[in-house]
Design a protein around this motif. Structure first.
Motif, PDB file in Angstrom:
ATOM      1  N   LYS A  87       0.832  -1.206   0.000  1.00  0.00           N
ATOM      2  CA  LYS A  87       0.000   0.000   0.000  1.00  0.00           C
ATOM      3  C   LYS A  87       0.863   1.251   0.000  1.00  0.00           C
ATOM      4  CE  LYS A  87      -3.814   2.198   2.479  1.00  0.00           C
ATOM      5  NZ  LYS A  87      -4.774   2.081   3.619  1.00  0.00           N
ATOM      6  N   LYS A  88       1.914   1.264   0.810  1.00  0.00           N
ATOM      7  CA  LYS A  88       2.770   2.436   0.907  1.00  0.00           C
ATOM      8  C   LYS A  88       3.615   2.641  -0.350  1.00  0.00           C
ATOM      9  CE  LYS A  88       2.883   2.441   5.949  1.00  0.00           C
ATOM     10  NZ  LYS A  88       3.705   2.371   7.190  1.00  0.00           N
ATOM     11  N   LEU A  89       3.877   1.558  -1.068  1.00  0.00           N
ATOM     12  CA  LEU A  89       4.610   1.659  -2.330  1.00  0.00           C
ATOM     13  C   LEU A  89       3.667   1.954  -3.499  1.00  0.00           C
ATOM     14  CD1 LEU A  89       7.157  -1.325  -2.117  1.00  0.00           C
ATOM     15  CD2 LEU A  89       7.620   1.109  -1.738  1.00  0.00           C
ATOM     16  N   GLY A  90       2.363   2.013  -3.229  1.00  0.00           N
ATOM     17  CA  GLY A  90       1.397   2.204  -4.300  1.00  0.00           C
ATOM     18  C   GLY A  90       1.357   1.020  -5.238  1.00  0.00           C
ATOM     19  N   ASP A  91       1.534  -0.173  -4.667  1.00  0.00           N
ATOM     20  CA  ASP A  91       1.662  -1.391  -5.470  1.00  0.00           C
ATOM     21  C   ASP A  91       0.638  -2.434  -5.012  1.00  0.00           C
ATOM     22  OD1 ASP A  91       2.676  -3.180  -7.309  1.00  0.00           O
ATOM     23  OD2 ASP A  91       4.288  -3.864  -6.000  1.00  0.00           O
ATOM     24  N   GLU A  92      -0.627  -2.028  -5.046  1.00  0.00           N
ATOM     25  CA  GLU A  92      -1.695  -2.927  -4.598  1.00  0.00           C
ATOM     26  C   GLU A  92      -2.368  -3.655  -5.762  1.00  0.00           C
ATOM     27  OE1 GLU A  92      -3.772  -1.187  -0.831  1.00  0.00           O
ATOM     28  OE2 GLU A  92      -3.363   0.503  -2.176  1.00  0.00           O
ATOM     29  N   ASN A  93      -1.708  -3.667  -6.908  1.00  0.00           N
ATOM     30  CA  ASN A  93      -2.258  -4.394  -8.048  1.00  0.00           C
ATOM     31  C   ASN A  93      -2.316  -5.888  -7.743  1.00  0.00           C
ATOM     32  OD1 ASN A  93      -2.279  -1.997  -9.615  1.00  0.00           O
ATOM     33  ND2 ASN A  93      -0.121  -2.284 -10.094  1.00  0.00           N
ATOM     34  N   ASN A  94      -3.124  -6.589  -8.482  1.00  0.00           N
ATOM     35  CA  ASN A  94      -3.199  -8.047  -8.327  1.00  0.00           C
ATOM     36  C   ASN A  94      -2.903  -8.694  -9.683  1.00  0.00           C
ATOM     37  OD1 ASN A  94      -3.602 -10.577  -7.329  1.00  0.00           O
ATOM     38  ND2 ASN A  94      -5.844 -10.456  -7.327  1.00  0.00           N
ATOM     39  N   PRO A  95      -1.715  -9.260  -9.892  1.00  0.00           N
ATOM     40  CA  PRO A  95      -0.663  -9.418  -8.880  1.00  0.00           C
ATOM     41  C   PRO A  95       0.157  -8.143  -8.699  1.00  0.00           C
ATOM     42  CG  PRO A  95       0.066 -10.339 -10.952  1.00  0.00           C
ATOM     43  CD  PRO A  95      -1.350  -9.908 -11.169  1.00  0.00           C
ATOM     44  N   SER A  96       0.807  -8.045  -7.549  1.00  0.00           N
ATOM     45  CA  SER A  96       1.697  -6.921  -7.276  1.00  0.00           C
ATOM     46  C   SER A  96       2.858  -6.927  -8.256  1.00  0.00           C
ATOM     47  CB  SER A  96       2.228  -7.036  -5.842  1.00  0.00           C
ATOM     48  OG  SER A  96       3.299  -6.150  -5.622  1.00  0.00           O
ATOM     49  N   THR A  97       3.327  -5.747  -8.617  1.00  0.00           N
ATOM     50  CA  THR A  97       4.451  -5.669  -9.553  1.00  0.00           C
ATOM     51  C   THR A  97       5.801  -5.791  -8.865  1.00  0.00           C
ATOM     52  OG1 THR A  97       4.435  -3.244  -9.413  1.00  0.00           O
ATOM     53  CG2 THR A  97       3.147  -4.247 -11.181  1.00  0.00           C
ATOM     54  N   ARG A  98       5.833  -5.585  -7.539  1.00  0.00           N
ATOM     55  CA  ARG A  98       7.100  -5.656  -6.806  1.00  0.00           C
ATOM     56  C   ARG A  98       7.185  -6.855  -5.865  1.00  0.00           C
ATOM     57  NH1 ARG A  98      11.455  -3.704  -9.079  1.00  0.00           N
ATOM     58  NH2 ARG A  98      11.439  -1.450  -9.347  1.00  0.00           N
ATOM     59  N   ILE A  99       6.202  -7.008  -4.997  1.00  0.00           N
ATOM     60  CA  ILE A  99       6.234  -8.111  -4.037  1.00  0.00           C
ATOM     61  C   ILE A  99       5.087  -9.045  -4.373  1.00  0.00           C
ATOM     62  CG2 ILE A  99       6.205  -8.785  -1.617  1.00  0.00           C
ATOM     63  CD1 ILE A  99       7.100  -5.981  -0.888  1.00  0.00           C
ATOM     64  N   ARG A 100       5.412 -10.137  -5.021  1.00  0.00           N
ATOM     65  CA  ARG A 100       4.383 -11.072  -5.464  1.00  0.00           C
ATOM     66  C   ARG A 100       4.193 -12.204  -4.464  1.00  0.00           C
ATOM     67  NH1 ARG A 100       5.223 -11.780 -12.026  1.00  0.00           N
ATOM     68  NH2 ARG A 100       4.787  -9.584 -12.554  1.00  0.00           N
ATOM     69  N   THR A 101       2.941 -12.606  -4.313  1.00  0.00           N
ATOM     70  CA  THR A 101       2.619 -13.771  -3.493  1.00  0.00           C
ATOM     71  C   THR A 101       2.721 -15.027  -4.342  1.00  0.00           C
ATOM     72  OG1 THR A 101       1.093 -12.468  -2.129  1.00  0.00           O
ATOM     73  CG2 THR A 101       0.862 -14.874  -2.064  1.00  0.00           C
ATOM     74  N   VAL A 102       3.540 -15.954  -3.914  1.00  0.00           N
ATOM     75  CA  VAL A 102       3.639 -17.253  -4.581  1.00  0.00           C
ATOM     76  C   VAL A 102       2.892 -18.230  -3.694  1.00  0.00           C
ATOM     77  CG1 VAL A 102       5.171 -19.021  -5.508  1.00  0.00           C
ATOM     78  CG2 VAL A 102       5.891 -16.610  -5.512  1.00  0.00           C
ATOM     79  N   HIS A 103       1.655 -18.547  -4.060  1.00  0.00           N
ATOM     80  CA  HIS A 103       0.770 -19.310  -3.197  1.00  0.00           C
ATOM     81  C   HIS A 103       1.374 -20.654  -2.792  1.00  0.00           C
ATOM     82  CE1 HIS A 103      -2.463 -16.452  -3.533  1.00  0.00           C
ATOM     83  NE2 HIS A 103      -2.320 -16.432  -4.859  1.00  0.00           N
ATOM     84  N   GLY A 104       1.312 -20.909  -1.492  1.00  0.00           N
ATOM     85  CA  GLY A 104       1.844 -22.140  -0.946  1.00  0.00           C
ATOM     86  C   GLY A 104       3.346 -22.125  -0.747  1.00  0.00           C
ATOM     87  N   LYS A 105       3.998 -21.013  -1.126  1.00  0.00           N
ATOM     88  CA  LYS A 105       5.463 -20.951  -1.011  1.00  0.00           C
ATOM     89  C   LYS A 105       5.948 -19.740  -0.224  1.00  0.00           C
ATOM     90  CE  LYS A 105       6.390 -23.608  -5.208  1.00  0.00           C
ATOM     91  NZ  LYS A 105       7.104 -23.651  -6.519  1.00  0.00           N
ATOM     92  N   GLY A 106       5.486 -18.548  -0.584  1.00  0.00           N
ATOM     93  CA  GLY A 106       5.969 -17.365   0.122  1.00  0.00           C
ATOM     94  C   GLY A 106       5.865 -16.122  -0.731  1.00  0.00           C
ATOM     95  N   TYR A 107       6.872 -15.252  -0.621  1.00  0.00           N
ATOM     96  CA  TYR A 107       6.878 -13.977  -1.321  1.00  0.00           C
ATOM     97  C   TYR A 107       8.115 -13.865  -2.219  1.00  0.00           C
ATOM     98  CZ  TYR A 107       3.070 -12.541   1.709  1.00  0.00           C
ATOM     99  OH  TYR A 107       1.873 -12.462   2.363  1.00  0.00           O
ATOM    100  N   LEU A 108       7.938 -13.203  -3.352  1.00  0.00           N
ATOM    101  CA  LEU A 108       9.024 -13.013  -4.303  1.00  0.00           C
ATOM    102  C   LEU A 108       9.102 -11.534  -4.686  1.00  0.00           C
ATOM    103  CD1 LEU A 108       9.981 -15.186  -7.317  1.00  0.00           C
ATOM    104  CD2 LEU A 108       9.489 -12.781  -7.710  1.00  0.00           C
ATOM    105  N   PHE A 109      10.260 -10.950  -4.499  1.00  0.00           N
ATOM    106  CA  PHE A 109      10.481  -9.564  -4.894  1.00  0.00           C
ATOM    107  C   PHE A 109      10.902  -9.522  -6.365  1.00  0.00           C
ATOM    108  CE2 PHE A 109      12.762  -5.635  -5.501  1.00  0.00           C
ATOM    109  CZ  PHE A 109      12.033  -4.710  -4.775  1.00  0.00           C
ATOM    110  N   VAL A 110      10.213  -8.713  -7.146  1.00  0.00           N
ATOM    111  CA  VAL A 110      10.493  -8.606  -8.583  1.00  0.00           C
ATOM    112  C   VAL A 110      11.426  -7.429  -8.814  1.00  0.00           C
ATOM    113  CG1 VAL A 110       9.507  -8.286 -10.870  1.00  0.00           C
ATOM    114  CG2 VAL A 110       8.233  -9.545  -9.120  1.00  0.00           C
ATOM    115  N   GLY A 111      12.624  -7.722  -9.318  1.00  0.00           N
ATOM    116  CA  GLY A 111      13.573  -6.663  -9.634  1.00  0.00           C
ATOM    117  C   GLY A 111      13.263  -6.060 -11.001  1.00  0.00           C
ATOM    118  N   ASP A 112      14.145  -5.202 -11.461  1.00  0.00           N
ATOM    119  CA  ASP A 112      13.959  -4.593 -12.779  1.00  0.00           C
ATOM    120  C   ASP A 112      14.212  -5.618 -13.874  1.00  0.00           C
ATOM    121  OD1 ASP A 112      13.428  -2.153 -11.590  1.00  0.00           O
ATOM    122  OD2 ASP A 112      15.551  -1.594 -11.544  1.00  0.00           O
TER     123      ASP A 112
END
Length: 251
Positions: free
Chosen positions: A225-250
């Motif tokens: 929310k603070k990064l303005g990245d509440e899209n689904n899916p997020s463009t920066r911090i993606r949820t990988v269901h059943g696994k965790g979180y993945l940060f998307v670099g450039d």
């Protein structure tokens, strides 16, 4: 107490012995401290005196810490004003409900009892470094380029400084709590790598946090929310269901 003092910390806790230990420790480290043991009195004191930082226990007589936090953030009938300074909440060990509720009612950070003095001091200093009222002359935004160094993690629109614990997006400072910053920095340091909640929790345990899956998910949501990245899916911090979180670099 001088309300204008830039190092006045109010400790709100009905455990007088613990509160005094915390006050003495903070005093020896250069802070002015006062103790308030009553929740109702604390609301008025926080709003009228505007301390630099509040250390707030959840369990209080007359009015619990969660209600105190809510009242000072959003206003109390009969008292003019609110408080937007940092609030460090003390919770019972492993009490996930207190922890989540505290963050949702406006606390900036939390610390589980028993309180470890060095961890407390580190949290206080980190919160004060990022208090906007204590940093009126912010540094000029850094030019963001895709690179990493010992203290900087940079992408096209995001700059994370681990030395000064600041984050900027599109040249503007992102107002993160200590725990939110630590989580963002952790994920951003491993772009393209899935970080599961167990790994994240272990990382936070070294910092003195007792993190549950619920609080990790809550912090990720707040960071997005603070990064303005509440899209689904997020463009920066993606949820990988059943696994965790993945940060998307450039790309």
């Amino acid at each position: 107490m001088n309300a204008k003092s830039n190092n006045y910390i109010l400790i709100v806790d009905d455990d007088v012995e613990l509160a005094q230990l915390v006050a003495d420790f903070l005093t020896t480290n250069g802070y002015q401290t006062e103790i308030e043991t009553n929740g109702l009195n604390a609301v008025e004191k926080i709003i009228t005196e505007q301390p630099t930082l509040v250390v707030l226990d959840v369990m209080l007589p007359d009015m619990d810490g969660l209600s105190v936090c809510r009242q000072v953030r959003y206003g109390q009938a009969g008292i003019e004003g609110t408080y937007d300074g940092p609030i460090l909440m003390l919770t019972a060990l492993d009490n996930d409900i207190d922890e989540v509720a505290g963050l949702e009612t406006g606390a900036d950070d939390y610390l589980a009892k028993p309180v470890r003095s060095r961890v407390l001091l580190a949290r206080v200093r980190a919160l004060l470094r990022r208090n906007p009222h204590e940093n009126e002359t912010a540094p000029e935004p850094k030019q963001a380029t895709t690179t990493t160094s010992n203290s900087l993690i940079q992408f096209d629109d995001l700059v994370i400084d681990t030395k000064y614990q600041t984050a900027e997006k599109d040249g503007k400072v992102v107002d993160l709590t200590t725990a939110e910053f630590e989580l963002l920095a952790l994920l951003a340091s491993k772009p393209g790598v899935i970080c599961d909640r167990k790994f994240i929790s272990k990382h936070f345990s070294h910092l003195g946090y007792e993190s549950s899956n619920r609080t990790i998910d809550l912090r990720v949501s707040r960071i997005r929310k603070k990064l303005g990245d509440e899209n689904n899916p997020s463009t920066r911090i993606r949820t990988v269901h059943g696994k965790g979180y993945l940060f998307v670099g450039d790309r």
